[in-house]
Motif scaffolding. Sequence first.
Motif, PDB file in Angstrom:
ATOM      1  N   THR A 146       0.834  -1.206   0.000  1.00 57.14           N
ATOM      2  CA  THR A 146       0.000   0.000   0.000  1.00 57.14           C
ATOM      3  C   THR A 146       0.867   1.253   0.000  1.00 57.14           C
ATOM      4  O   THR A 146       2.093   1.190   0.163  1.00 57.14           O
ATOM      5  N   ASN A 147       0.229   2.402  -0.169  1.00 59.41           N
ATOM      6  CA  ASN A 147       0.888   3.662   0.144  1.00 59.41           C
ATOM      7  C   ASN A 147       1.101   3.722   1.655  1.00 59.41           C
ATOM      8  O   ASN A 147       0.839   2.742   2.356  1.00 59.41           O
ATOM      9  N   TYR A 148       1.514   4.846   2.182  1.00 58.47           N
ATOM     10  CA  TYR A 148       1.963   4.874   3.573  1.00 58.47           C
ATOM     11  C   TYR A 148       1.483   6.121   4.318  1.00 58.47           C
ATOM     12  O   TYR A 148       1.115   7.132   3.726  1.00 58.47           O
ATOM     13  N   ILE A 149       1.501   6.002   5.630  1.00 57.21           N
ATOM     14  CA  ILE A 149       1.257   7.151   6.504  1.00 57.21           C
ATOM     15  C   ILE A 149       2.557   7.934   6.606  1.00 57.21           C
ATOM     16  O   ILE A 149       3.567   7.415   7.075  1.00 57.21           O
ATOM     17  N   TYR A 150       2.548   9.165   6.148  1.00 52.95           N
ATOM     18  CA  TYR A 150       3.776   9.953   6.191  1.00 52.95           C
ATOM     19  C   TYR A 150       3.811  10.913   7.377  1.00 52.95           C
ATOM     20  O   TYR A 150       4.875  11.423   7.742  1.00 52.95           O
ATOM     21  N   GLU A 151       2.662  11.183   7.964  1.00 55.37           N
ATOM     22  CA  GLU A 151       2.635  12.034   9.158  1.00 55.37           C
ATOM     23  C   GLU A 151       1.534  11.549  10.076  1.00 55.37           C
ATOM     24  O   GLU A 151       0.441  11.195   9.636  1.00 55.37           O
ATOM     25  N   GLN A 152       1.841  11.554  11.380  1.00 54.19           N
ATOM     26  CA  GLN A 152       0.903  11.024  12.353  1.00 54.19           C
ATOM     27  C   GLN A 152       0.712  12.018  13.482  1.00 54.19           C
ATOM     28  O   GLN A 152       1.670  12.616  13.970  1.00 54.19           O
ATOM     29  N   VAL A 153      -0.531  12.219  13.883  1.00 53.06           N
ATOM     30  CA  VAL A 153      -0.857  13.083  15.010  1.00 53.06           C
ATOM     31  C   VAL A 153      -1.557  12.236  16.066  1.00 53.06           C
ATOM     32  O   VAL A 153      -2.586  11.620  15.795  1.00 53.06           O
ATOM     33  N   LYS A 154      -0.985  12.199  17.262  1.00 54.38           N
ATOM     34  CA  LYS A 154      -1.576  11.392  18.332  1.00 54.38           C
ATOM     35  C   LYS A 154      -2.398  12.232  19.302  1.00 54.38           C
ATOM     36  O   LYS A 154      -3.108  11.701  20.139  1.00 54.38           O
ATOM     37  N   ASP A 155      -2.309  13.548  19.171  1.00 50.69           N
ATOM     38  CA  ASP A 155      -3.035  14.445  20.059  1.00 50.69           C
ATOM     39  C   ASP A 155      -4.484  14.572  19.588  1.00 50.69           C
ATOM     40  O   ASP A 155      -4.773  15.267  18.615  1.00 50.69           O
ATOM     41  N   ILE A 156      -5.392  13.882  20.261  1.00 52.14           N
ATOM     42  CA  ILE A 156      -6.796  13.912  19.844  1.00 52.14           C
ATOM     43  C   ILE A 156      -7.455  15.252  20.172  1.00 52.14           C
ATOM     44  O   ILE A 156      -8.573  15.529  19.738  1.00 52.14           O
ATOM     45  N   ASN A 157      -6.760  16.105  20.932  1.00 51.46           N
ATOM     46  CA  ASN A 157      -7.313  17.415  21.280  1.00 51.46           C
ATOM     47  C   ASN A 157      -6.831  18.505  20.319  1.00 51.46           C
ATOM     48  O   ASN A 157      -7.061  19.679  20.555  1.00 51.46           O
ATOM     49  N   PHE A 158      -6.131  18.085  19.248  1.00 48.09           N
ATOM     50  CA  PHE A 158      -5.661  19.050  18.252  1.00 48.09           C
ATOM     51  C   PHE A 158      -6.864  19.822  17.716  1.00 48.09           C
ATOM     52  O   PHE A 158      -7.898  19.236  17.401  1.00 48.09           O
ATOM     53  N   GLY A 254      -3.482   8.594   9.541  1.00 46.39           N
ATOM     54  CA  GLY A 254      -2.423   9.155  10.365  1.00 46.39           C
ATOM     55  C   GLY A 254      -2.849  10.365  11.166  1.00 46.39           C
ATOM     56  O   GLY A 254      -2.336  10.612  12.254  1.00 46.39           O
ATOM     57  N   LEU A 255      -3.831  11.115  10.648  1.00 43.31           N
ATOM     58  CA  LEU A 255      -4.242  12.360  11.287  1.00 43.31           C
ATOM     59  C   LEU A 255      -5.594  12.240  11.984  1.00 43.31           C
ATOM     60  O   LEU A 255      -6.194  13.246  12.360  1.00 43.31           O
ATOM     61  N   ASN A 256      -6.093  11.013  12.127  1.00 44.69           N
ATOM     62  CA  ASN A 256      -7.315  10.740  12.900  1.00 44.69           C
ATOM     63  C   ASN A 256      -8.545  11.460  12.346  1.00 44.69           C
ATOM     64  O   ASN A 256      -9.284  12.125  13.076  1.00 44.69           O
ATOM     65  N   LYS A 257      -8.756  11.310  11.040  1.00 43.07           N
ATOM     66  CA  LYS A 257      -9.895  11.952  10.399  1.00 43.07           C
ATOM     67  C   LYS A 257     -10.886  10.919   9.897  1.00 43.07           C
ATOM     68  O   LYS A 257     -10.504   9.847   9.427  1.00 43.07           O
TER      69      LYS A 257
END
Length: 320
Positions: A146-158, A254-257
């Motif tokens: 597959t393609n890949y996750i290039y950026e990840q955000v773990k802060d769900i309060n962003f 990766g960005l929780n969307k």
Amino acid sequence: MKVALISLDYYGYDKYIISAMKELDIEAIHIDIYANRYRYPNLWVRLKNLINKSFFNYNIKTSHLDKLIKDTLSNYSKLDKIVIIHAEWLSPETLNFCQFKSNEMIAYHYDGIQRMPSIINTFKYFDKIYSYDKEDAKKYNLNFITNYIYEQVKDINFHEERKAFNISSLDNRTPILEKIAKILEKKNYPYEFMVVNRRQFNFYTRKIKTKIKYLNRMVSREQVLDKIKRSNLMVDIQRPEQTGLTFRVFEALGLNKKLITTNKDIINYDFYNPNNILIIDPENIEIPDKFLHTKYEMVPDHILSNYHVKTWVKKILELN
């Protein structure tokens, strides 16, 4: 290990591969065809090149690209591996030179072969070929990845807005995007949809009146990433001739969307969660209110890590 990545990094995804390689202590060299592309100095040179292409089988852009790659690789002794993304840009002479300079040739395609069938002519130059499209992998006996996750955000309060986001090129997907926009408008759900047409002339007639922005220039990767981060929902419209998962899917992961997609094959992946991902039929689009108003459910880290760019690099290079 010394590895060269040759790619047309038009959308800015490939630089993350280089960063991941360096994190893995790989000596990584990136030959970015897009950043170093030939630019016509004036109209006369453009016209002259058109004549040369038409009658003398010579293209100044191809010549410039060949020289760029040969000059860069000539600065190094034999490389362990050369990875080329979409090798159809390169001449047979350049691919032969890459073979001479590397112990192993690896190709990767994140586009469907139906869209660029000339890529088949390059297969003979590679030891391993990877494709993001399952059907292409089966048909041509390629390795699937597959393609890949290039950026990840773990802060769900962003900080994010209640807003859907999509950016895509002007093509046969645009009428579908217009339908989605109209449905979201009726549901009073904000959206920011951008359709990019880089051609000088635009003869497209809008099928439905919406608030979609039609642009004649690209938007930078940094701007797109910021818009994705500040939205809570993404829209992904699959090209009809492809089954592979686009980068939109992995940006959402990766960005929780939340994600609205036309790709039915997404149901077969371990990260699929109907609360987070809505599969729609382009001919009969339905977007339930429940999907729009429920919160995103976090995907476990052990699943996400399988799609991270660093994991992708390990698989491509066969690192333990």
